[in-house]
Write a protein that holds these residues in place. Structure first.
Motif, PDB file in Angstrom:
ATOM      1  N   GLN A  32      29.104  25.304  -3.862  1.00 57.48           N
ATOM      2  CA  GLN A  32      29.836  25.524  -5.117  1.00 57.48           C
ATOM      3  C   GLN A  32      30.747  26.749  -4.998  1.00 57.48           C
ATOM      4  O   GLN A  32      31.863  26.755  -5.539  1.00 57.48           O
ATOM      5  CB  GLN A  32      28.855  25.684  -6.271  1.00 57.48           C
ATOM      6  N   LEU A  33      30.273  27.766  -4.307  1.00 52.34           N
ATOM      7  CA  LEU A  33      31.127  28.916  -4.014  1.00 52.34           C
ATOM      8  C   LEU A  33      32.326  28.485  -3.179  1.00 52.34           C
ATOM      9  O   LEU A  33      33.462  28.901  -3.438  1.00 52.34           O
ATOM     10  CB  LEU A  33      30.331  29.988  -3.275  1.00 52.34           C
ATOM     11  N   ALA A  34      32.097  27.630  -2.184  1.00 50.52           N
ATOM     12  CA  ALA A  34      33.174  27.136  -1.330  1.00 50.52           C
ATOM     13  C   ALA A  34      34.181  26.311  -2.131  1.00 50.52           C
ATOM     14  O   ALA A  34      35.395  26.405  -1.906  1.00 50.52           O
ATOM     15  CB  ALA A  34      32.600  26.305  -0.185  1.00 50.52           C
ATOM     16  N   ILE A  35      33.693  25.510  -3.075  1.00 53.23           N
ATOM     17  CA  ILE A  35      34.596  24.705  -3.920  1.00 53.23           C
ATOM     18  C   ILE A  35      35.455  25.608  -4.793  1.00 53.23           C
ATOM     19  O   ILE A  35      36.671  25.397  -4.929  1.00 53.23           O
ATOM     20  CB  ILE A  35      33.774  23.734  -4.789  1.00 53.23           C
ATOM     21  N   VAL A  63      45.633  29.574   4.460  1.00 56.15           N
ATOM     22  CA  VAL A  63      45.426  28.609   5.550  1.00 56.15           C
ATOM     23  C   VAL A  63      44.044  28.774   6.170  1.00 56.15           C
ATOM     24  O   VAL A  63      43.286  27.803   6.326  1.00 56.15           O
ATOM     25  CB  VAL A  63      46.531  28.759   6.622  1.00 56.15           C
ATOM     26  N   ILE A  64      43.692  30.011   6.536  1.00 54.04           N
ATOM     27  CA  ILE A  64      42.391  30.267   7.155  1.00 54.04           C
ATOM     28  C   ILE A  64      41.258  29.946   6.186  1.00 54.04           C
ATOM     29  O   ILE A  64      40.266  29.293   6.536  1.00 54.04           O
ATOM     30  CB  ILE A  64      42.286  31.731   7.621  1.00 54.04           C
ATOM     31  N   GLY A  65      41.413  30.397   4.947  1.00 60.61           N
ATOM     32  CA  GLY A  65      40.371  30.178   3.947  1.00 60.61           C
ATOM     33  C   GLY A  65      40.175  28.716   3.590  1.00 60.61           C
ATOM     34  O   GLY A  65      39.045  28.254   3.418  1.00 60.61           O
ATOM     35  N   LEU A  66      41.275  27.959   3.479  1.00 59.25           N
ATOM     36  CA  LEU A  66      41.164  26.537   3.156  1.00 59.25           C
ATOM     37  C   LEU A  66      40.425  25.776   4.255  1.00 59.25           C
ATOM     38  O   LEU A  66      39.573  24.927   3.970  1.00 59.25           O
ATOM     39  CB  LEU A  66      42.561  25.933   2.942  1.00 59.25           C
ATOM     40  N   MET A  67      40.748  26.062   5.506  1.00 60.86           N
ATOM     41  CA  MET A  67      40.083  25.378   6.621  1.00 60.86           C
ATOM     42  C   MET A  67      38.600  25.728   6.675  1.00 60.86           C
ATOM     43  O   MET A  67      37.749  24.848   6.857  1.00 60.86           O
ATOM     44  CB  MET A  67      40.772  25.737   7.939  1.00 60.86           C
ATOM     45  N   ALA A  68      38.280  27.012   6.513  1.00 60.41           N
ATOM     46  CA  ALA A  68      36.881  27.446   6.588  1.00 60.41           C
ATOM     47  C   ALA A  68      36.059  26.877   5.438  1.00 60.41           C
ATOM     48  O   ALA A  68      34.949  26.374   5.636  1.00 60.41           O
ATOM     49  CB  ALA A  68      36.813  28.969   6.590  1.00 60.41           C
ATOM     50  N   ASN A  69      36.607  26.934   4.217  1.00 57.78           N
ATOM     51  CA  ASN A  69      35.875  26.413   3.065  1.00 57.78           C
ATOM     52  C   ASN A  69      35.777  24.898   3.098  1.00 57.78           C
ATOM     53  O   ASN A  69      34.762  24.328   2.679  1.00 57.78           O
ATOM     54  CB  ASN A  69      36.543  26.869   1.764  1.00 57.78           C
ATOM     55  N   GLY A  71      38.546  37.966  -0.084  1.00 53.27           N
ATOM     56  CA  GLY A  71      37.153  37.611  -0.285  1.00 53.27           C
ATOM     57  C   GLY A  71      36.915  36.114  -0.221  1.00 53.27           C
ATOM     58  O   GLY A  71      35.917  35.650   0.345  1.00 53.27           O
ATOM     59  N   SER A  72      37.845  35.335  -0.785  1.00 52.10           N
ATOM     60  CA  SER A  72      37.713  33.875  -0.769  1.00 52.10           C
ATOM     61  C   SER A  72      37.852  33.315   0.637  1.00 52.10           C
ATOM     62  O   SER A  72      37.311  32.249   0.947  1.00 52.10           O
ATOM     63  CB  SER A  72      38.773  33.240  -1.682  1.00 52.10           C
ATOM     64  N   MET A  73      38.571  34.021   1.499  1.00 51.23           N
ATOM     65  CA  MET A  73      38.715  33.602   2.893  1.00 51.23           C
ATOM     66  C   MET A  73      37.482  33.991   3.713  1.00 51.23           C
ATOM     67  O   MET A  73      37.052  33.234   4.597  1.00 51.23           O
ATOM     68  CB  MET A  73      39.963  34.254   3.503  1.00 51.23           C
ATOM     69  N   LEU A  74      36.897  35.154   3.414  1.00 48.22           N
ATOM     70  CA  LEU A  74      35.784  35.666   4.204  1.00 48.22           C
ATOM     71  C   LEU A  74      34.436  35.076   3.812  1.00 48.22           C
ATOM     72  O   LEU A  74      33.510  35.032   4.624  1.00 48.22           O
ATOM     73  CB  LEU A  74      35.724  37.190   4.077  1.00 48.22           C
ATOM     74  N   ASN A  75      34.307  34.618   2.561  1.00 53.33           N
ATOM     75  CA  ASN A  75      33.015  34.118   2.075  1.00 53.33           C
ATOM     76  C   ASN A  75      32.379  33.069   2.977  1.00 53.33           C
ATOM     77  O   ASN A  75      31.183  33.167   3.284  1.00 53.33           O
ATOM     78  CB  ASN A  75      33.166  33.569   0.652  1.00 53.33           C
ATOM     79  N   PRO A  76      33.122  32.037   3.404  1.00 54.10           N
ATOM     80  CA  PRO A  76      32.454  31.020   4.244  1.00 54.10           C
ATOM     81  C   PRO A  76      31.955  31.563   5.575  1.00 54.10           C
ATOM     82  O   PRO A  76      30.946  31.087   6.098  1.00 54.10           O
ATOM     83  CB  PRO A  76      33.551  29.964   4.456  1.00 54.10           C
ATOM     84  N   PHE A  77      32.632  32.577   6.120  1.00 56.90           N
ATOM     85  CA  PHE A  77      32.183  33.178   7.376  1.00 56.90           C
ATOM     86  C   PHE A  77      30.929  34.008   7.158  1.00 56.90           C
ATOM     87  O   PHE A  77      29.984  33.966   7.955  1.00 56.90           O
ATOM     88  CB  PHE A  77      33.288  34.049   7.982  1.00 56.90           C
ATOM     89  N   LEU A  78      30.890  34.744   6.064  1.00 65.76           N
ATOM     90  CA  LEU A  78      29.776  35.650   5.809  1.00 65.76           C
ATOM     91  C   LEU A  78      28.517  34.908   5.359  1.00 65.76           C
ATOM     92  O   LEU A  78      27.405  35.235   5.791  1.00 65.76           O
ATOM     93  CB  LEU A  78      30.166  36.681   4.743  1.00 65.76           C
ATOM     94  N   TYR A  79      28.679  33.925   4.482  1.00 63.88           N
ATOM     95  CA  TYR A  79      27.522  33.291   3.861  1.00 63.88           C
ATOM     96  C   TYR A  79      27.049  32.033   4.578  1.00 63.88           C
ATOM     97  O   TYR A  79      26.050  31.452   4.192  1.00 63.88           O
ATOM     98  CB  TYR A  79      27.842  32.954   2.400  1.00 63.88           C
ATOM     99  N   THR A  80      27.761  31.618   5.604  1.00 66.75           N
ATOM    100  CA  THR A  80      27.334  30.405   6.309  1.00 66.75           C
ATOM    101  C   THR A  80      27.311  30.596   7.817  1.00 66.75           C
ATOM    102  O   THR A  80      26.271  30.485   8.458  1.00 66.75           O
ATOM    103  CB  THR A  80      28.276  29.229   5.976  1.00 66.75           C
ATOM    104  N   ASP A 105      36.277  28.751  -4.203  1.00 71.36           N
ATOM    105  CA  ASP A 105      37.221  29.441  -3.327  1.00 71.36           C
ATOM    106  C   ASP A 105      38.325  28.498  -2.853  1.00 71.36           C
ATOM    107  O   ASP A 105      39.494  28.892  -2.745  1.00 71.36           O
ATOM    108  CB  ASP A 105      36.490  30.039  -2.115  1.00 71.36           C
ATOM    109  N   PHE A 106      37.970  27.252  -2.559  1.00 77.47           N
ATOM    110  CA  PHE A 106      38.952  26.273  -2.085  1.00 77.47           C
ATOM    111  C   PHE A 106      40.008  26.021  -3.161  1.00 77.47           C
ATOM    112  O   PHE A 106      41.214  25.954  -2.854  1.00 77.47           O
ATOM    113  CB  PHE A 106      38.256  24.959  -1.712  1.00 77.47           C
ATOM    114  N   MET A 107      39.582  25.869  -4.419  1.00 74.70           N
ATOM    115  CA  MET A 107      40.537  25.633  -5.511  1.00 74.70           C
ATOM    116  C   MET A 107      41.509  26.796  -5.642  1.00 74.70           C
ATOM    117  O   MET A 107      42.720  26.602  -5.824  1.00 74.70           O
ATOM    118  CB  MET A 107      39.778  25.431  -6.826  1.00 74.70           C
ATOM    119  N   PHE A 108      40.966  28.015  -5.543  1.00 70.38           N
ATOM    120  CA  PHE A 108      41.836  29.182  -5.660  1.00 70.38           C
ATOM    121  C   PHE A 108      42.809  29.279  -4.493  1.00 70.38           C
ATOM    122  O   PHE A 108      44.008  29.513  -4.681  1.00 70.38           O
ATOM    123  CB  PHE A 108      41.006  30.460  -5.745  1.00 70.38           C
ATOM    124  N   LEU A 109      42.314  29.097  -3.270  1.00 68.39           N
ATOM    125  CA  LEU A 109      43.172  29.215  -2.089  1.00 68.39           C
ATOM    126  C   LEU A 109      44.239  28.126  -2.063  1.00 68.39           C
ATOM    127  O   LEU A 109      45.315  28.320  -1.489  1.00 68.39           O
ATOM    128  CB  LEU A 109      42.317  29.147  -0.820  1.00 68.39           C
TER     129      LEU A 109
END
Length: 285
Positions: A46-49, A16-22, A268-277, A51-55
């Motif tokens: 592209q990283l967000a896409i 839930v958190i990762g999908l919203m962030a990505n 990692g897929s949830m944290l990526n958008p917070f860390l890299y953006t 991660d979004f598919m996986f989440l």
């Protein structure tokens, strides 16, 4: 069920958190056209896409762990298993390329060679190559993934059990060094060089307060990026290496460690958008 209720709840929270962030990252970069401003944003989206598919498929895994069986059919089994591995490889490759891009942008800002590496055509070619490697890595999984004994698994011939065990050991070792150690070395080297560059004294006068704040923020961000990468992925690869070397663990301990390492890796897929953006001032604005 092969896990307590706590594990599926963690999976759902991560999803839930990762999908919203990505989704927010994808919206900002694609819809608001932030990708036109910097090359890095092309890699970020592209990283967000990926991660979004996986989440998106993670709730199905949570439901399976809760129910103890796969109820979504063979076709969706193939798709989810393929997406899992597609995300695994593309995420690591995009994280590595983003580190290299940051290094080029900061340490070789005036270099013509770096400019060629960071132009639209080069970025498009690099991105296409990463996705090609990702899709190539999941073809076998797409073919062999099937529903067996109420579980979504990758099927292998019984006659190849011994050969498969040898292959698994080789794969775990190669995967550890090529999909973790090598990218980690590249990421660390890039960020070490970045920190060294931004730590150099300014050419004129004393460092301004704003400059010092920028340097401290970049240093904190770099430390967070490398630390999270190691924390999320090292336990997962260490556990697989232990399995490859026939580590003597009881079934309960093995399952507990298995779930723990997966939760960290999935985080990692949830944290990526917070860390890299969102850690960046411009992106926050």
């Amino acid at each position: 069920p092969d896990a307590s209720v706590f594990i599926p709840i963690l999976y759902l929270a991560i999803a839930v958190i990762g999908l919203m962030a990505n989704a927010l990252v994808i919206y900002i970069i694609l819809i608001l056209k932030e990708y036109k401003k910097t090359v890095t944003n092309v890699y970020v989206v592209q990283l967000a896409i990926a991660d979004f598919m996986f989440l998106f498929i993670l709730p199905f895994e949570a439901a399976t762990k809760l129910n103890g069986e796969w109820i979504y059919g063979t076709a969706w089994c193939k798709i989810t298993e393929s997406i899992r591995m597609l995300n695994y490889y593309t995420s690591i490759l995009f994280l590595t390329m983003m580190s290299v891009d940051r290094y080029m942008a900061i340490n070789h800002a005036m270099s013509s060679k770096a400019a060629k590496f960071r132009n639209t055509m080069a970025v498009g070619l690099i991105s296409a190559t990463i996705w090609f490697i990702g899709f190539l890595s999941v073809i076998f999984i797409l073919i062999q993934a099937k529903v067996q004994d109420c579980k979504c698994n990758i099927e292998f011939s019984r006659n190849l059990r011994v050969a498969w065990q040898i292959f698994l050991k080789v794969w775990f070792v190669c995967n550890f060094f090529l999909a973790f150690v090598l990218p980690l070395i590249i990421i660390i080297l890039c960020y070490v060089q970045i920190i060294r560059r931004i730590s150099q004294p300014m050419a004129i006068g004393k460092k301004s307060q704003k400059s010092n704040q920028t340097r401290k923020r970049v240093t904190r961000m770099v430390t967070a990026l490398v630390s999270v990468f190691i924390i999320c992925w090292l336990p997962y690869h260490a556990f697989n290496m232990a399995r490859a070397n026939d580590s003597q663990l009881t079934k309960n301990v093995c399952m507990a460690v298995h779930h723990f390492t997966l939760v960290l890796a999935y985080s990692g897929s949830m944290l990526n958008p917070f860390l890299y953006t969102f850690l960046g001032t411009n992106f926050r604005k």
